[in-house]
Design a protein around this motif. Structure first.
Motif, PDB file in Angstrom:
ATOM      1  N   LYS A  45      37.977 -15.968  16.691  1.00 50.89           N
ATOM      2  CA  LYS A  45      37.681 -16.753  17.890  1.00 50.89           C
ATOM      3  C   LYS A  45      36.278 -17.345  17.855  1.00 50.89           C
ATOM      4  O   LYS A  45      35.969 -18.250  18.614  1.00 50.89           O
ATOM      5  CB  LYS A  45      37.882 -15.905  19.132  1.00 50.89           C
ATOM      6  N   ALA A  46      35.440 -16.860  16.960  1.00 48.08           N
ATOM      7  CA  ALA A  46      34.100 -17.422  16.821  1.00 48.08           C
ATOM      8  C   ALA A  46      34.117 -18.727  16.031  1.00 48.08           C
ATOM      9  O   ALA A  46      33.132 -19.451  16.019  1.00 48.08           O
ATOM     10  CB  ALA A  46      33.178 -16.418  16.135  1.00 48.08           C
ATOM     11  N   VAL A  47      35.221 -19.043  15.373  1.00 50.40           N
ATOM     12  CA  VAL A  47      35.304 -20.262  14.566  1.00 50.40           C
ATOM     13  C   VAL A  47      36.511 -21.117  14.938  1.00 50.40           C
ATOM     14  O   VAL A  47      36.986 -21.909  14.139  1.00 50.40           O
ATOM     15  CB  VAL A  47      35.321 -19.928  13.055  1.00 50.40           C
ATOM     16  N   ASP A  48      37.010 -20.953  16.170  1.00 49.58           N
ATOM     17  CA  ASP A  48      38.190 -21.717  16.588  1.00 49.58           C
ATOM     18  C   ASP A  48      37.841 -23.004  17.327  1.00 49.58           C
ATOM     19  O   ASP A  48      38.718 -23.735  17.761  1.00 49.58           O
ATOM     20  CB  ASP A  48      39.137 -20.862  17.429  1.00 49.58           C
ATOM     21  N   GLY A  49      36.537 -23.286  17.489  1.00 48.26           N
ATOM     22  CA  GLY A  49      36.113 -24.509  18.168  1.00 48.26           C
ATOM     23  C   GLY A  49      35.913 -24.348  19.659  1.00 48.26           C
ATOM     24  O   GLY A  49      35.344 -25.217  20.307  1.00 48.26           O
ATOM     25  N   ASN A  50      36.352 -23.237  20.233  1.00 47.72           N
ATOM     26  CA  ASN A  50      36.186 -22.976  21.662  1.00 47.72           C
ATOM     27  C   ASN A  50      34.833 -22.298  21.876  1.00 47.72           C
ATOM     28  O   ASN A  50      34.589 -21.219  21.343  1.00 47.72           O
ATOM     29  CB  ASN A  50      37.321 -22.066  22.148  1.00 47.72           C
ATOM     30  N   THR A  51      33.935 -22.902  22.644  1.00 45.36           N
ATOM     31  CA  THR A  51      32.605 -22.340  22.860  1.00 45.36           C
ATOM     32  C   THR A  51      32.505 -21.551  24.162  1.00 45.36           C
ATOM     33  O   THR A  51      31.410 -21.214  24.609  1.00 45.36           O
ATOM     34  CB  THR A  51      31.526 -23.447  22.835  1.00 45.36           C
ATOM     35  N   SER A  52      33.633 -21.217  24.770  1.00 49.87           N
ATOM     36  CA  SER A  52      33.638 -20.420  25.994  1.00 49.87           C
ATOM     37  C   SER A  52      33.083 -19.025  25.725  1.00 49.87           C
ATOM     38  O   SER A  52      33.272 -18.460  24.656  1.00 49.87           O
ATOM     39  CB  SER A  52      35.064 -20.289  26.537  1.00 49.87           C
ATOM     40  N   ASN A  53      32.409 -18.451  26.715  1.00 49.74           N
ATOM     41  CA  ASN A  53      31.926 -17.071  26.599  1.00 49.74           C
ATOM     42  C   ASN A  53      32.746 -16.129  27.482  1.00 49.74           C
ATOM     43  O   ASN A  53      32.273 -15.085  27.894  1.00 49.74           O
ATOM     44  CB  ASN A  53      30.437 -16.977  26.935  1.00 49.74           C
ATOM     45  N   ASN A  94      39.499 -13.070  27.009  1.00 52.27           N
ATOM     46  CA  ASN A  94      39.789 -12.978  25.578  1.00 52.27           C
ATOM     47  C   ASN A  94      39.675 -14.335  24.891  1.00 52.27           C
ATOM     48  O   ASN A  94      40.486 -14.694  24.037  1.00 52.27           O
ATOM     49  CB  ASN A  94      41.172 -12.361  25.358  1.00 52.27           C
ATOM     50  N   MET A  95      38.639 -15.109  25.281  1.00 52.63           N
ATOM     51  CA  MET A  95      38.450 -16.453  24.749  1.00 52.63           C
ATOM     52  C   MET A  95      37.424 -16.507  23.612  1.00 52.63           C
ATOM     53  O   MET A  95      37.252 -17.541  22.996  1.00 52.63           O
ATOM     54  CB  MET A  95      37.980 -17.392  25.865  1.00 52.63           C
ATOM     55  N   CYS A  96      36.699 -15.411  23.372  1.00 56.05           N
ATOM     56  CA  CYS A  96      35.641 -15.462  22.362  1.00 56.05           C
ATOM     57  C   CYS A  96      35.583 -14.152  21.586  1.00 56.05           C
ATOM     58  O   CYS A  96      36.124 -13.133  22.008  1.00 56.05           O
ATOM     59  CB  CYS A  96      34.300 -15.758  23.012  1.00 56.05           C
ATOM     60  N   ALA A  97      34.904 -14.195  20.465  1.00 58.11           N
ATOM     61  CA  ALA A  97      34.694 -12.990  19.670  1.00 58.11           C
ATOM     62  C   ALA A  97      33.734 -12.078  20.414  1.00 58.11           C
ATOM     63  O   ALA A  97      32.824 -12.527  21.101  1.00 58.11           O
ATOM     64  CB  ALA A  97      34.122 -13.348  18.299  1.00 58.11           C
ATOM     65  N   SER A  98      33.939 -10.792  20.258  1.00 58.31           N
ATOM     66  CA  SER A  98      33.076  -9.819  20.905  1.00 58.31           C
ATOM     67  C   SER A  98      33.027  -8.580  20.033  1.00 58.31           C
ATOM     68  O   SER A  98      34.051  -8.115  19.547  1.00 58.31           O
ATOM     69  CB  SER A  98      33.632  -9.478  22.292  1.00 58.31           C
ATOM     70  N   PHE A 116      26.806 -20.070  20.012  1.00 56.41           N
ATOM     71  CA  PHE A 116      26.951 -20.375  21.427  1.00 56.41           C
ATOM     72  C   PHE A 116      27.159 -19.108  22.245  1.00 56.41           C
ATOM     73  O   PHE A 116      27.820 -18.174  21.798  1.00 56.41           O
ATOM     74  CB  PHE A 116      28.161 -21.288  21.660  1.00 56.41           C
ATOM     75  N   ASN A 117      26.639 -19.119  23.466  1.00 62.30           N
ATOM     76  CA  ASN A 117      27.001 -18.144  24.497  1.00 62.30           C
ATOM     77  C   ASN A 117      26.785 -16.697  24.119  1.00 62.30           C
ATOM     78  O   ASN A 117      27.665 -15.865  24.280  1.00 62.30           O
ATOM     79  CB  ASN A 117      28.472 -18.357  24.911  1.00 62.30           C
ATOM     80  N   ILE A 118      25.618 -16.382  23.629  1.00 58.11           N
ATOM     81  CA  ILE A 118      25.309 -14.991  23.316  1.00 58.11           C
ATOM     82  C   ILE A 118      25.084 -14.260  24.630  1.00 58.11           C
ATOM     83  O   ILE A 118      24.254 -14.643  25.432  1.00 58.11           O
ATOM     84  CB  ILE A 118      24.068 -14.878  22.426  1.00 58.11           C
ATOM     85  N   ILE A 119      25.851 -13.205  24.843  1.00 59.92           N
ATOM     86  CA  ILE A 119      25.706 -12.360  26.027  1.00 59.92           C
ATOM     87  C   ILE A 119      25.580 -10.931  25.557  1.00 59.92           C
ATOM     88  O   ILE A 119      26.395 -10.458  24.778  1.00 59.92           O
ATOM     89  CB  ILE A 119      26.932 -12.483  26.958  1.00 59.92           C
TER      90      ILE A 119
END
Length: 71
Positions: free
Chosen positions: A19-27, A32-36, A64-67
């Motif tokens: 999910k970190a390389v799928d083009g979606n920059t959502s956080n 379940n939209m991003c790598a964690s 993008f979107n480091i939390i």
């Protein structure tokens, strides 16, 4: 985009690294939209990697979107 990726430790579900390389920059972790990944330990630190499938001369990367949770 869409290159093989992996991470340790998987915080949510196995396979979320892609999910970190799928083009979606959502956080949106809850959606379940991003790598964690979890923090890891000093003797076994967290990591993430992507296989670019070729050799490239990189001049930079964008993250993008480091939390950081629970710090």
């Amino acid at each position: 985009m869409h290159k093989p990726a992996e991470q340790f430790p998987d915080m949510n579900v196995p396979g979320s690294a892609y999910k970190a390389v799928d083009g979606n920059t959502s956080n949106d972790v809850d959606g379940n939209m991003c790598a964690s990944t979890a923090m890891g330990t000093p003797s076994n630190p967290a990591w993430w990697r992507v296989d670019l499938r070729a050799n490239y001369n990189l001049t930079g990367i964008k993250i993008f979107n480091i939390i950081q949770h629970g710090l």
